[in-house]
Design a protein around this motif. Structure first.
Motif, short mmCIF file in Angstrom:
data_model
loop_
_atom_site.label_atom_id
_atom_site.label_comp_id
_atom_site.label_asym_id
_atom_site.label_seq_id
_atom_site.Cartn_x
_atom_site.Cartn_y
_atom_site.Cartn_z
N LEU A 74 41.02 37.88 45.67
CA LEU A 74 41.35 39.21 45.16
C LEU A 74 40.18 39.73 44.33
CD1 LEU A 74 45.05 38.68 44.01
CD2 LEU A 74 44.24 39.69 46.16
N VAL A 75 39.86 40.99 44.51
CA VAL A 75 38.83 41.67 43.73
C VAL A 75 39.55 42.66 42.81
CG1 VAL A 75 36.74 43.06 43.80
CG2 VAL A 75 37.24 41.45 45.67
N VAL A 76 39.55 42.37 41.51
CA VAL A 76 40.33 43.16 40.55
C VAL A 76 39.38 44.05 39.75
CG1 VAL A 76 42.05 43.09 38.72
CG2 VAL A 76 41.89 41.19 40.35
N GLU A 77 39.69 45.34 39.73
CA GLU A 77 38.92 46.29 38.93
C GLU A 77 39.71 46.56 37.64
OE1 GLU A 77 37.89 49.74 41.24
OE2 GLU A 77 37.10 48.53 42.90
N TRP A 78 39.27 45.93 36.55
CA TRP A 78 39.94 46.04 35.26
C TRP A 78 39.47 47.28 34.51
CZ3 TRP A 78 43.96 43.02 34.75
CH2 TRP A 78 43.97 41.76 35.35
N VAL A 79 40.37 47.83 33.70
CA VAL A 79 40.04 48.99 32.85
C VAL A 79 40.57 48.73 31.45
CG1 VAL A 79 40.18 51.48 32.53
CG2 VAL A 79 40.29 50.53 34.83
N THR B 231 53.83 31.92 40.98
CA THR B 231 52.52 31.72 41.62
C THR B 231 51.63 32.96 41.56
OG1 THR B 231 53.48 32.32 43.77
CG2 THR B 231 53.44 29.98 43.20
N ASP B 232 52.11 34.04 40.94
CA ASP B 232 51.31 35.26 40.83
C ASP B 232 50.06 35.00 40.00
OD1 ASP B 232 50.41 37.94 40.59
OD2 ASP B 232 51.47 38.09 38.68
N PRO B 233 48.85 35.30 40.52
CA PRO B 233 47.63 35.03 39.75
C PRO B 233 47.23 36.17 38.82
CG PRO B 233 47.04 35.76 41.94
CD PRO B 233 48.55 35.74 41.89
N LEU B 234 47.80 37.37 38.99
CA LEU B 234 47.28 38.54 38.29
C LEU B 234 47.89 38.75 36.90
CD1 LEU B 234 47.04 41.08 41.25
CD2 LEU B 234 45.23 39.72 40.19
N ALA B 235 49.22 38.71 36.80
CA ALA B 235 49.85 38.93 35.49
C ALA B 235 49.40 37.90 34.45
CB ALA B 235 51.37 38.94 35.63
#
Length: 210
Positions: free
Chosen positions: A78-83, A13-17
């Motif tokens: 979730l607010v994700v700061e991508w690089v 259920t992890d949304p990030l990976a």
């Protein structure tokens, strides 16, 4: 209240990976000839210099920060700061030599173009919003004079995306249908109205006999 979640379900259920994998896959497809790999987080410059992150010309896709917030109905986001770490070297294209700075700017500009496209920047997934415009996506140099002397230039492209509607809200999930003749929303089960009542602002009608 949060229920226990087994480790296997936690991964499922992890949304990030999966989102990071989708971004990497999309960038690979849209930029043939450019190496694109995932990175677990923030890059150390020494990693770039030793080429343990990505071979040039290439992109290492990581993230610098993840923040959370609460929706009004109890779910969270979730607010994700991508690089995106760009590694560039001088390259011969056809019979012409292209300097490392031009290679880095070309890749960085391409990423900004992709991020500006509202459909492409969803990475083929539902449950993610387009990149935020405040702050906007940004291209920055990362390399030093010593790095430049070694024939390599490094850049970063940063952007922020929101993954909304995660978790379970406390409001009942019932959906009704608007009836034009009645001028009201009709629910298939009267019990649904009772469950929704605490969350629906309503004005009590005056009693005619009063």
């Amino acid at each position: 209240m949060i229920d226990p979640k087994p480790f296997a379900e936690l991964l499922e259920t992890d949304p990030l990976a999966p989102l990071q994998a989708a971004i990497v896959s999309s960038l690979k497809l849209l930029n043939p000839g450019v190496t694109v790999v995932p990175h677990p987080g923030k890059v150390d410059v020494s990693e770039l210099i030793s080429r343990t992150v990505v071979n040039a010309p290439g992109i290492g896709l990581g993230w610098s920060k993840v923040k959370t917030g609460q929706h009004a109905e109890g779910m969270f986001y979730l607010v994700v700061e991508w690089v995106a770490y760009i590694v560039a070297e001088a390259k011969v294209v056809g019979a012409r030599r292209v300097e490392k700075e031009a290679v880095g700017l070309a890749i960085g500009g391409r990423l900004l173009e992709i991020l500006a496209d509202l459909e492409t920047s969803l990475w083929g997934r539902s449950g993610v919003l387009p990149p935020e415009t405040t702050p906007p996506a940004e291209l920055k140099p990362l390399f030093t004079i010593r790095d430049a002397a070694q024939g390599v230039a490094y850049y970063t492209v940063t952007w922020t995306q929101i993954v909304p509607a995660l978790g379970t809200g406390f409001m009942p999930p019932h959906a009704g249908r608007y009836d034009e003749q009645l001028g009201a929303i009709v629910y298939p089960d009267a019990d649904m109205i009772d469950e929704l009542a605490p969350w629906i602002p309503a004005e009590r009608e005056a009693d005619e006999d009063a």
